[in-house]
Each structure stands twice: as structure tokens, then as C-alpha cells.
Design a protein around this motif. Structure first.
Motif, PDB file in Angstrom:
ATOM      1  N   LEU A 169       4.675 -35.940  11.913  1.00  0.00           N
ATOM      2  CA  LEU A 169       3.769 -35.705  13.034  1.00  0.00           C
ATOM      3  C   LEU A 169       3.806 -34.244  13.469  1.00  0.00           C
ATOM      4  O   LEU A 169       2.761 -33.604  13.675  1.00  0.00           O
ATOM      5  CB  LEU A 169       4.158 -36.619  14.200  1.00  0.00           C
ATOM      6  CG  LEU A 169       3.174 -36.710  15.383  1.00  0.00           C
ATOM      7  CD1 LEU A 169       1.908 -37.422  14.952  1.00  0.00           C
ATOM      8  CD2 LEU A 169       3.826 -37.454  16.536  1.00  0.00           C
ATOM      9  N   LEU A 170       5.008 -33.685  13.596  1.00  0.00           N
ATOM     10  CA  LEU A 170       5.145 -32.305  14.049  1.00  0.00           C
ATOM     11  C   LEU A 170       4.729 -31.306  12.983  1.00  0.00           C
ATOM     12  O   LEU A 170       4.421 -30.147  13.298  1.00  0.00           O
ATOM     13  CB  LEU A 170       6.588 -32.035  14.482  1.00  0.00           C
ATOM     14  CG  LEU A 170       7.045 -32.750  15.755  1.00  0.00           C
ATOM     15  CD1 LEU A 170       8.515 -32.485  16.019  1.00  0.00           C
ATOM     16  CD2 LEU A 170       6.207 -32.329  16.949  1.00  0.00           C
ATOM     17  N   SER A 171       4.734 -31.730  11.726  1.00  0.00           N
ATOM     18  CA  SER A 171       4.294 -30.847  10.652  1.00  0.00           C
ATOM     19  C   SER A 171       2.821 -30.494  10.798  1.00  0.00           C
ATOM     20  O   SER A 171       2.361 -29.474  10.272  1.00  0.00           O
ATOM     21  CB  SER A 171       4.546 -31.502   9.292  1.00  0.00           C
ATOM     22  OG  SER A 171       5.928 -31.735   9.107  1.00  0.00           O
ATOM     23  N   GLU A 172       2.081 -31.327  11.525  1.00  0.00           N
ATOM     24  CA  GLU A 172       0.651 -31.093  11.732  1.00  0.00           C
ATOM     25  C   GLU A 172       0.383 -30.172  12.920  1.00  0.00           C
ATOM     26  O   GLU A 172      -0.761 -29.766  13.154  1.00  0.00           O
ATOM     27  CB  GLU A 172      -0.060 -32.425  11.971  1.00  0.00           C
ATOM     28  CG  GLU A 172       0.135 -33.448  10.860  1.00  0.00           C
ATOM     29  CD  GLU A 172      -0.464 -34.791  11.225  1.00  0.00           C
ATOM     30  OE1 GLU A 172      -1.127 -34.860  12.288  1.00  0.00           O
ATOM     31  OE2 GLU A 172      -0.274 -35.757  10.467  1.00  0.00           O
ATOM     32  N   VAL A 173       1.421 -29.856  13.693  1.00  0.00           N
ATOM     33  CA  VAL A 173       1.249 -29.080  14.917  1.00  0.00           C
ATOM     34  C   VAL A 173       1.530 -27.606  14.638  1.00  0.00           C
ATOM     35  O   VAL A 173       2.575 -27.254  14.079  1.00  0.00           O
ATOM     36  CB  VAL A 173       2.183 -29.590  16.030  1.00  0.00           C
ATOM     37  CG1 VAL A 173       1.997 -28.778  17.299  1.00  0.00           C
ATOM     38  CG2 VAL A 173       1.935 -31.066  16.295  1.00  0.00           C
ATOM     39  N   ASP A 174       0.582 -26.757  15.024  1.00  0.00           N
ATOM     40  CA  ASP A 174       0.775 -25.320  14.874  1.00  0.00           C
ATOM     41  C   ASP A 174       1.802 -24.817  15.893  1.00  0.00           C
ATOM     42  O   ASP A 174       1.981 -25.396  16.962  1.00  0.00           O
ATOM     43  CB  ASP A 174      -0.547 -24.579  15.089  1.00  0.00           C
ATOM     44  CG  ASP A 174      -1.577 -24.933  14.024  1.00  0.00           C
ATOM     45  OD1 ASP A 174      -1.152 -25.272  12.900  1.00  0.00           O
ATOM     46  OD2 ASP A 174      -2.781 -24.875  14.332  1.00  0.00           O
ATOM     47  N   ASP A 175       2.445 -23.729  15.534  1.00  0.00           N
ATOM     48  CA  ASP A 175       3.402 -23.059  16.432  1.00  0.00           C
ATOM     49  C   ASP A 175       4.621 -23.915  16.754  1.00  0.00           C
ATOM     50  O   ASP A 175       5.264 -23.727  17.789  1.00  0.00           O
ATOM     51  CB  ASP A 175       2.722 -22.632  17.745  1.00  0.00           C
ATOM     52  CG  ASP A 175       1.614 -21.618  17.509  1.00  0.00           C
ATOM     53  OD1 ASP A 175       1.742 -20.834  16.551  1.00  0.00           O
ATOM     54  OD2 ASP A 175       0.637 -21.631  18.268  1.00  0.00           O
ATOM     55  N   VAL A 176       4.935 -24.876  15.908  1.00  0.00           N
ATOM     56  CA  VAL A 176       6.152 -25.682  16.063  1.00  0.00           C
ATOM     57  C   VAL A 176       6.943 -25.634  14.755  1.00  0.00           C
ATOM     58  O   VAL A 176       6.397 -25.928  13.692  1.00  0.00           O
ATOM     59  CB  VAL A 176       5.840 -27.140  16.435  1.00  0.00           C
ATOM     60  CG1 VAL A 176       7.111 -27.995  16.366  1.00  0.00           C
ATOM     61  CG2 VAL A 176       5.240 -27.221  17.824  1.00  0.00           C
ATOM     62  N   THR A 177       8.198 -25.254  14.861  1.00  0.00           N
ATOM     63  CA  THR A 177       9.075 -25.205  13.690  1.00  0.00           C
ATOM     64  C   THR A 177      10.262 -26.123  13.891  1.00  0.00           C
ATOM     65  O   THR A 177      10.960 -26.025  14.910  1.00  0.00           O
ATOM     66  CB  THR A 177       9.590 -23.773  13.447  1.00  0.00           C
ATOM     67  OG1 THR A 177       8.479 -22.904  13.221  1.00  0.00           O
ATOM     68  CG2 THR A 177      10.514 -23.736  12.243  1.00  0.00           C
TER      69      THR A 177
ATOM     70  N   ASP B 182      12.667 -40.845  12.621  1.00  0.00           N
ATOM     71  CA  ASP B 182      12.915 -39.479  12.167  1.00  0.00           C
ATOM     72  C   ASP B 182      11.792 -38.973  11.261  1.00  0.00           C
ATOM     73  O   ASP B 182      11.205 -37.905  11.495  1.00  0.00           O
ATOM     74  CB  ASP B 182      14.262 -39.409  11.443  1.00  0.00           C
ATOM     75  CG  ASP B 182      14.600 -37.999  11.010  1.00  0.00           C
ATOM     76  OD1 ASP B 182      15.077 -37.217  11.854  1.00  0.00           O
ATOM     77  OD2 ASP B 182      14.377 -37.676   9.824  1.00  0.00           O
ATOM     78  N   LEU B 183      11.476 -39.712  10.223  1.00  0.00           N
ATOM     79  CA  LEU B 183      10.456 -39.272   9.264  1.00  0.00           C
ATOM     80  C   LEU B 183       9.069 -39.270   9.910  1.00  0.00           C
ATOM     81  O   LEU B 183       8.263 -38.367   9.668  1.00  0.00           O
ATOM     82  CB  LEU B 183      10.469 -40.182   8.037  1.00  0.00           C
ATOM     83  CG  LEU B 183       9.499 -39.795   6.907  1.00  0.00           C
ATOM     84  CD1 LEU B 183       9.788 -38.369   6.432  1.00  0.00           C
ATOM     85  CD2 LEU B 183       9.613 -40.783   5.757  1.00  0.00           C
ATOM     86  N   ILE B 184       8.799 -40.267  10.764  1.00  0.00           N
ATOM     87  CA  ILE B 184       7.495 -40.336  11.435  1.00  0.00           C
ATOM     88  C   ILE B 184       7.272 -39.102  12.289  1.00  0.00           C
ATOM     89  O   ILE B 184       6.211 -38.454  12.226  1.00  0.00           O
ATOM     90  CB  ILE B 184       7.406 -41.603  12.307  1.00  0.00           C
ATOM     91  CG1 ILE B 184       7.473 -42.857  11.425  1.00  0.00           C
ATOM     92  CG2 ILE B 184       6.132 -41.605  13.141  1.00  0.00           C
ATOM     93  CD1 ILE B 184       7.543 -44.145  12.209  1.00  0.00           C
ATOM     94  N   LEU B 185       8.275 -38.732  13.079  1.00  0.00           N
ATOM     95  CA  LEU B 185       8.136 -37.586  13.968  1.00  0.00           C
ATOM     96  C   LEU B 185       8.104 -36.282  13.178  1.00  0.00           C
ATOM     97  O   LEU B 185       7.396 -35.335  13.540  1.00  0.00           O
ATOM     98  CB  LEU B 185       9.287 -37.577  14.973  1.00  0.00           C
ATOM     99  CG  LEU B 185       9.155 -36.635  16.182  1.00  0.00           C
ATOM    100  CD1 LEU B 185       7.855 -36.892  16.925  1.00  0.00           C
ATOM    101  CD2 LEU B 185      10.342 -36.806  17.112  1.00  0.00           C
ATOM    102  N   PHE B 186       8.856 -36.231  12.093  1.00  0.00           N
ATOM    103  CA  PHE B 186       8.853 -35.036  11.246  1.00  0.00           C
ATOM    104  C   PHE B 186       7.449 -34.771  10.692  1.00  0.00           C
ATOM    105  O   PHE B 186       6.956 -33.637  10.729  1.00  0.00           O
ATOM    106  CB  PHE B 186       9.849 -35.205  10.094  1.00  0.00           C
ATOM    107  CG  PHE B 186       9.909 -34.031   9.159  1.00  0.00           C
ATOM    108  CD1 PHE B 186      10.655 -32.909   9.475  1.00  0.00           C
ATOM    109  CD2 PHE B 186       9.199 -34.039   7.956  1.00  0.00           C
ATOM    110  CE1 PHE B 186      10.710 -31.816   8.616  1.00  0.00           C
ATOM    111  CE2 PHE B 186       9.248 -32.960   7.098  1.00  0.00           C
ATOM    112  CZ  PHE B 186      10.002 -31.845   7.425  1.00  0.00           C
TER     113      PHE B 186
END
Length: 406
Positions: free
Chosen positions: A19-27, A13-17
Motif C-alpha cells: 500500500l505504501l509503495s504506491e504513495v509518493d514521498d514515503v520511504t 505487513d505485506l499488505i501495508l508494504f
């Protein structure tokens, strides 16, 4: 902007959270705690895509189907691609994927057209080699359990390796009918193994009572309030697995089929087991008592959408047939009523034989064990022969039995 729900295993959970925090246009909209919260969020249209892990609490094929039904796309996250595919997830990324890979997979999943997954087997019986017969019917006790038990017994005597499954979540009676005194819920144990992804691989690992070498029983719930242990998607998987181990799987279910509360979540109601058994069946035997009340209830039942959806899988059986209830000749009168109101003849007629039935119930025997020459016993044997292709009869068909719980 892609709205995402995170429903993955705790360790990721924390790893993917991050990871996605670094991706633009993803909330990341939310990180639900279990399948109930996840489905609630999907039904409100909170997200475009759900990223799910194999071991997310409460996750199963029924939950995935419910998510997809809301129009929310699903992306699997984990290394066991086969397990994710079995849940109905067509696209997944490994747990060591980088941010760019996950972002691309999210975009592809969001924009893709949802199509049914490619079947893993050629068209035909969904149950594999075995034949699943679900014994259903009207209220007023038409003899569902008695019929299920004796179809299984006669199936074994005609050379089919048989098992009777008690999936009645209202009043489980297979154990009582067969004279089994143990207090164990084999079906609950089997569903738990399936949910924990540790299902039995062969017959030896199936919790059951071995009535004879070729005739087995999977007893039902010891208390009606244990019904949440038998979920629809898990029971479907259990029946499909049993059909690969047995030639004949006879499922005894309650007459109740729709939720008790119209406003309740349909995926978590008490009678979802009945619906799952009906959907999984190759043949649904609809029973009704051969008296005016039983026939009237059958006419009403045959007019419902539920019965019409069964199509050619449905067979009709009239039980407890006697002239004193409907006039002489009883079978002719019954056929006349059904022909007039539903324009259909019954497929099977099962006579009233109170003497043999009472004696068998008192002794915990099947009808063949109690009196193989009784008319009712012979009618059940004929029904099995019509439902299944004939095989070489088993030599081990004596009335003696050695019941062993496994």
C-alpha cells in the motif's frame, strides 16, 4: 520525504508494504522483527514515523513511551482503537484504509505536536479505588517482606479487602513468610495474562492464594532468573488493575532499584519491577533497620534523586528498634539522628520483637495470628490505621485460616 518504520502484525505487513509503495514521498526504512530491533532503529533516528500494530511482538505501553521519547512519531494501524489508545497511541487508521487515507494520516502524525493523551479518569489516585503501598527500603534486611505481609493482614482485619504482591525479583519471600508450600509464581501468571491482553476481570480470575476471604497473596517468582517475566509496563498495568479489585494493595519489592549494568537498556534490566512499583504507589514506605549501619544507609538513600522524586508519597519506617543498638531511649536517639542529618522525623517506629517474629516465621503465621497482643503487631495495626481511613472491622479475624490457591 517521510521515513517510515513498519512494525505491524504479520498478517498486515505485506499488505501495508504494498500500500505504501504506491504513495509518493514515503520511504519504508525497515520492517523490524520485534520491539528490541524497533527501539534500536528509533534511537538512531532512522525514521520520522513508526506504524505499529496492536499485536507486534513485544509491543506494550513502555515500548511506545520509549519510541516517543526518541522524537519518533507513532501511528497506530488496526481496528481496535481502544487497545491502541491504551498503549499510548493517540492516532490510528483502520486495517482497511486506502493509500490516500494512510498517506494523509502519516503527514498529520509527522507534523503534529505531540501532547499527552486526554486522561480517561478525573485527576486523583492513579490506582482507582484501592490504595497501593509499596514497601521499599535500604539493604541489610530491614524487614520489607515481614512488613508487607503484616500490613496486608492488619489491613484486612480493619475492614479493607487486601492483597500482598511479591514483586521482589531478587529474593521473593512472601510465600515462605505466609507458610505457603506451593511452587507457583502467581505474579508471573498475572503478568502473562496482562501481556496477552486477557487480564482477569474480577478477583475470581486473579491467580492468588486466598489466606482468608478478605486477605490474599500473589506469590512471586519461584526462581530469581525468571525476572524477565515481570516487565515494568506490564507490572504497572497489573497493579492498576488490582487496585480496582482490592482496597489495599501492598507490594513487596527488592531494595535494588537501578540497573546492574549502567550501559544496559534501562527498559530491560532486572530491577525495572522495583521502579514500576515505586512509580505506581500511592504511598512508598521506606524502611531502614534501627541500628547505626541501617540509619547510615537510610541517610544516604534519602539524599538520592530517586527518593526526592517520591515527594509527599514517601513515609519512613524504622524497624528492629532496640536500645541495645542505638542507646536509651531508642526512639529518641533515632529521631535525633534523622533530625540532624536529614531534618525529618520517622513516620513509623517498629520495635524489635524477635520472639514473636521467630515464632510467626516458624509457623508460617502473621504476627497477629501468632500473638495479637505483641507490641510489634499493634504497631503494624496502627500504621495501617494511619495510612488508610478506618472501616468497620471484619468479623472473620480469627487466627484460623483456610489457604486456597486460585
Amino acid at each position: 520525504m517521510t521515513q517510515v518504520l513498519l512494525a505491524v502484525d504479520f498478517e498486515f505487513d505485506l499488505i501495508l508494504f504494498e500500500l505504501l509503495s504506491e504513495v509518493d514521498d514515503v520511504t519504508i526504512v525497515a520492517r523490524p522483527a520485534d520491539e528490541v530491533e524497533l527501539l534500536a532503529l528509533c534511537r538512531t533516528g532512522s525514521a520520522d514515523v513508526v506504524i505499529v500494530g496492536q499485536y507486534f511482538p513485544g509491543l506494550d505501553a513502555q515500548v511506545i513511551a520509549s519510541i516517543l521519547a526518541t522524537g519518533t512519531a507513532v501511528l497506530g494501524f488496526g481496528n481496535d482503537t481502544a487497545a491502541l489508545t491504551a498503549l499510548g497511541i493517540s492516532t490510528s487508521v483502520p486495517s482497511n484504509a486506502d493509500a490516500e487515507t494512510v498517506a494523509q494520516a502519516l503527514n498529520d502524525t509527522r507534523d503534529s505536536t505531540v501532547v499527552p493523551p486526554r486522561p480517561i479518569a478525573p485527576p486523583g489516585s492513579a490506582s482507582g479505588q484501592g490504595h497501593i503501598v509499596t514497601v521499599w527500603g535500604t539493604g541489610s534486611s530491614p524487614g520489607r517482606t515481614l512488613t508487607a505481609v503484616n500490613l496486608g493482614d492488619d489491613g484486612a482485619r480493619q475492614g479493607h479487602r487486601s492483597v500482598v504482591v511479591d514483586a521482589d525479583t531478587v529474593a521473593a519471600m512472601v510465600a515462605t513468610t505466609l507458610g505457603l508450600t506451593e511452587e507457583s509464581a502467581h505474579l508471573a501468571s498475572l503478568c502473562r495474562l496482562e501481556a496477552e491482553k486477557a487480564p482477569p476481570l474480577d478477583v475470581s480470575g486473579v491467580p492468588r492464594a486466598a489466606i482468608r476471604e478478605d486477605f490474599h497473596a500473589i506469590t512471586g517468582l519461584t526462581r530469581p532468573d525468571r525476572w524477565p517475566e515481570v516487565r515494568a509496563s506490564v507490572l504497572t498495568a497489573v497493579l492498576a488493575r488490582l487496585a480496582k479489585m482490592f482496597d489495599l494493595v501492598v507490594v513487596d519489592v527488592s531494595d535494588r532499584v537501578d540497573p546492574d549494568d549502567d550501559f544496559a537498556d534501562p527498559f530491560y534490566d532486572r530491577h525495572c519491577a522495583t521502579r514500576a512499583a515505586l512509580d505506581a504507589a500511592d504511598t512508598v514506605l521506606v524502611l531502614a533497620a534501627g541500628d547505626p549501619i541501617g540509619l547510615q544507609r537510610l541517610v544516604k538513600l534519602l539524599g538520592t534523586d530517586r527518593v526526592e522524586s517520591l515527594g509527599s508519597r514517601m513515609r519512613i519506617g524504622i524497624t528492629k528498634v532496640r536500645s541495645s543498638a542505638v542507646g536509651h531511649p531508642a526512639e529518641g536517639r533515632i529521631r535525633e539522628v534523622l533530625s540532624r542529618f536529614v531534618r525529618r522525623d520517622p513516620d513509623f517506629i517498629f520495635s524489635e520483637d524477635r520472639v514473636t517474629t521467630d515464632a510467626a516465621m516458624l509457623a508460617g503465621h502473621t504476627l497477629h495470628e501468632e500473638n495479637p497482643k505483641s507490641v510489634l503487631s499493634q504497631e503494624y495495626a496502627a500504621a495501617v490505621a494511619e495510612l488508610l481511613p478506618a472501616r468497620k472491622r471484619s468479623r472473620k479475624t480469627g487466627s484460623g485460616r483456610r489457604v486456597k490457591s486460585l
